[in-house]
Design a protein around this motif. Structure first.
Motif, short mmCIF file in Angstrom:
data_model
loop_
_atom_site.label_atom_id
_atom_site.label_comp_id
_atom_site.label_asym_id
_atom_site.label_seq_id
_atom_site.Cartn_x
_atom_site.Cartn_y
_atom_site.Cartn_z
N GLY A 36 -3.16 11.65 -4.39
CA GLY A 36 -3.69 11.85 -2.47
C GLY A 36 -4.21 10.16 -2.32
O GLY A 36 -5.34 10.57 -1.02
N VAL A 37 -3.97 9.10 -2.06
CA VAL A 37 -4.64 8.67 -1.95
C VAL A 37 -3.25 7.64 -1.27
O VAL A 37 -2.51 7.69 -1.69
CB VAL A 37 -4.69 7.68 -2.79
CG1 VAL A 37 -5.30 6.37 -2.74
CG2 VAL A 37 -6.03 7.58 -3.25
N TYR A 38 -3.45 7.26 0.10
CA TYR A 38 -2.40 6.62 1.40
C TYR A 38 -2.95 4.87 1.78
O TYR A 38 -3.55 4.82 1.54
CB TYR A 38 -1.75 7.47 1.61
CG TYR A 38 -1.69 9.45 1.38
CD1 TYR A 38 -0.57 9.37 0.67
CD2 TYR A 38 -2.49 10.19 1.53
CE1 TYR A 38 -0.26 10.27 0.15
CE2 TYR A 38 -1.99 11.06 0.42
CZ TYR A 38 -0.81 11.30 0.25
OH TYR A 38 -0.14 13.26 -0.13
N VAL A 39 -1.59 4.65 2.32
CA VAL A 39 -1.62 2.89 2.22
C VAL A 39 -1.70 3.52 4.01
O VAL A 39 -1.30 4.76 4.44
CB VAL A 39 -0.69 2.51 2.08
CG1 VAL A 39 -0.72 1.87 0.73
CG2 VAL A 39 0.98 3.04 2.60
N PRO A 40 -2.69 2.57 4.70
CA PRO A 40 -2.33 2.92 5.81
C PRO A 40 -1.27 2.97 6.81
O PRO A 40 -1.72 4.06 7.81
CB PRO A 40 -3.41 1.57 6.70
CG PRO A 40 -4.14 0.80 4.86
CD PRO A 40 -3.75 1.25 4.04
N GLN B 228 -6.73 -1.94 1.48
CA GLN B 228 -6.99 -0.79 1.61
C GLN B 228 -6.20 0.00 1.33
O GLN B 228 -4.88 0.20 1.34
CB GLN B 228 -7.64 -1.21 2.73
CG GLN B 228 -8.96 -0.05 2.82
CD GLN B 228 -9.25 0.23 4.49
OE1 GLN B 228 -8.25 -0.12 5.70
NE2 GLN B 228 -10.67 0.17 4.66
N ALA B 229 -6.89 1.51 1.29
CA ALA B 229 -6.28 2.61 1.20
C ALA B 229 -6.99 4.01 1.86
O ALA B 229 -8.25 3.65 1.86
CB ALA B 229 -5.18 3.17 -0.01
N TYR B 230 -6.42 4.76 1.42
CA TYR B 230 -7.19 6.78 2.56
C TYR B 230 -6.83 7.25 1.57
O TYR B 230 -6.21 7.48 0.46
CB TYR B 230 -6.60 6.28 4.26
CG TYR B 230 -7.73 5.64 4.48
CD1 TYR B 230 -8.13 5.69 5.15
CD2 TYR B 230 -6.21 4.34 5.53
CE1 TYR B 230 -8.94 4.42 6.27
CE2 TYR B 230 -6.93 3.71 6.31
CZ TYR B 230 -7.97 3.98 7.12
OH TYR B 230 -8.34 2.48 7.16
N ASN B 231 -8.26 7.99 1.22
CA ASN B 231 -8.14 8.87 -0.06
C ASN B 231 -8.65 10.23 0.62
O ASN B 231 -9.70 10.29 1.62
CB ASN B 231 -9.42 8.69 -1.06
CG ASN B 231 -9.80 9.47 -2.30
OD1 ASN B 231 -8.79 10.30 -2.52
ND2 ASN B 231 -10.95 9.36 -2.82
#
Ligand SMILES: C[S@@+](CC[C@H](N)C(=O)[O-])C[C@H]1O[C@@H](n2cnc3c(N)ncnc32)[C@H](O)[C@@H]1O
Length: 295
Positions: free
Chosen positions: A175-179, A205-208
């Motif tokens: 569940g981690v996605y690049v911006p 950076q990424a978004y969890n």
């Protein structure tokens, strides 16, 4: 095994694959197309030759082989070891958050309010994202449920997210996605549902995805052509942009199975270029590729 009608060594774009760096003959392509069809339901016509060449070449390089013929014999004699990699290579996993937004609007404004009345005794909601790819679809469902349910904390809400491709199932679980993947999501949704982290690969950076979105979702590998281990019935099934790769017979079998595993009047959402017309009459159309099981 079904034999596909593959006659040309050249692709539709005129490329002769026998003269490429890693030669691929008709016979090799036909073998690959037949295994793909048998194992996944995915139909690979001649127009898919370029795509298959570029995807299988990665496996050929990784295995340090020289030709597609060598790869085909390797696949034949190492089925247990190579089939997962082969399947992961041939699947198309294109997806995005809130793809086909109208399905999520309908889920929020019509389906969930209806289920809150219909399921008020059991207080449960069951949704299946079948062919969930890297997880954007089930997380979009979870964000929608979060909004539509408000603080209905006594409700038992579960989303099953399945795909055949082991790489995408792992991605969904992480569940981690690049911006870039979050482009188009309103900033308030990003703020509420994701936290900034460094990318696991160490590249920026990424978004969890936040825990409150994850808690209702279970990710599993599942081949839609095989037996399904699920026991209960679903209120809603999302199977979007999956059957487009299957032939009509496989689609019919699959949609009939969906009708069997849906509750009476349960909902089925399919992809924008898919239809149940001429495939099954067990659903009524609600328009915009949304269907309801006939009772
Ligand atoms: C184009 S993606 C669609 C993702 C998502 N449903 C959407 O609409 O954004 C299609 C997915 O179907 C999966 N798929 C293809 N054949 C399958 C099968 N036999 N069983 C389960 N999943 C399959 C692929 O691995 C791929 O991730």
């Amino acid at each position: 095994m079904q034999t596909l009608n593959v006659r040309e060594n050249k692709s539709v774009s005129g490329v002769d694959f026998r003269t490429r760096e890693f030669p691929m003959t008709n016979v090799d392509f036909e073998f690959i197309a037949n295994v793909a069809n048998e194992k996944t339901g995915i139909q690979l016509g001649e127009h898919k030759k370029d795509m298959i060449y570029s995807r299988i070449v990665r496996r050929i390089r990784a295995l340090e082989l020289k030709t597609f013929a060598e790869y085909c014999s390797y696949l034949k004699s190492n089925k247990n070891l190579e089939m997962v990699n082969f399947i992961n290579a041939i699947t198309t996993n294109l997806t995005s958050f809130f793809r086909e937004q109208h399905h999520f609007d309908y889920l929020e404004k019509t389906v969930v309010p209806e289920l809150l009345v219909k399921n008020k005794i059991k207080k449960s909601i069951r949704i299946w994202s079948a062919g969930c790819s890297t997880g954007e679809e089930p997380y979009s469902i979870s964000m929608t449920l979060d909004k539509a349910l408000g603080d209905k904390s006594g409700w038992d809400v579960k989303v099953l997210a399945t795909d055949l491709d082991t790489n995408v199932v792992s991605h969904g679980k992480v569940g981690v996605y690049v911006p870039d993947r979050l482009d188009g999501l309103p900033p308030r949704l990003v703020k509420k549902n994701f936290s900034a982290v460094s990318h696991p690969s160490g590249t920026g950076q990424a978004y969890n995805v936040s825990d409150h979105l994850r808690k209702c979702i279970t990710f599993n590998r599942l081949n839609l052509l095989h037996e399904w281990p699920m026991k209960g019935l679903f209120d809603v099934i999302f199977c979007r942009n999956v059957v487009i790769y299957f032939n009509k017979d496989t689609q019919k079998i699959l949609f009939d199975r969906y009708a069997d595993i849906l509750k009476p009047n349960g909902y089925l959402f399919i992809g924008h270029s898919e239809t149940l017309h001429g495939v099954t009459n067990r659903f009524e159309s609600l328009g915009q590729t949304m269907y309801r099981k006939k009772s």
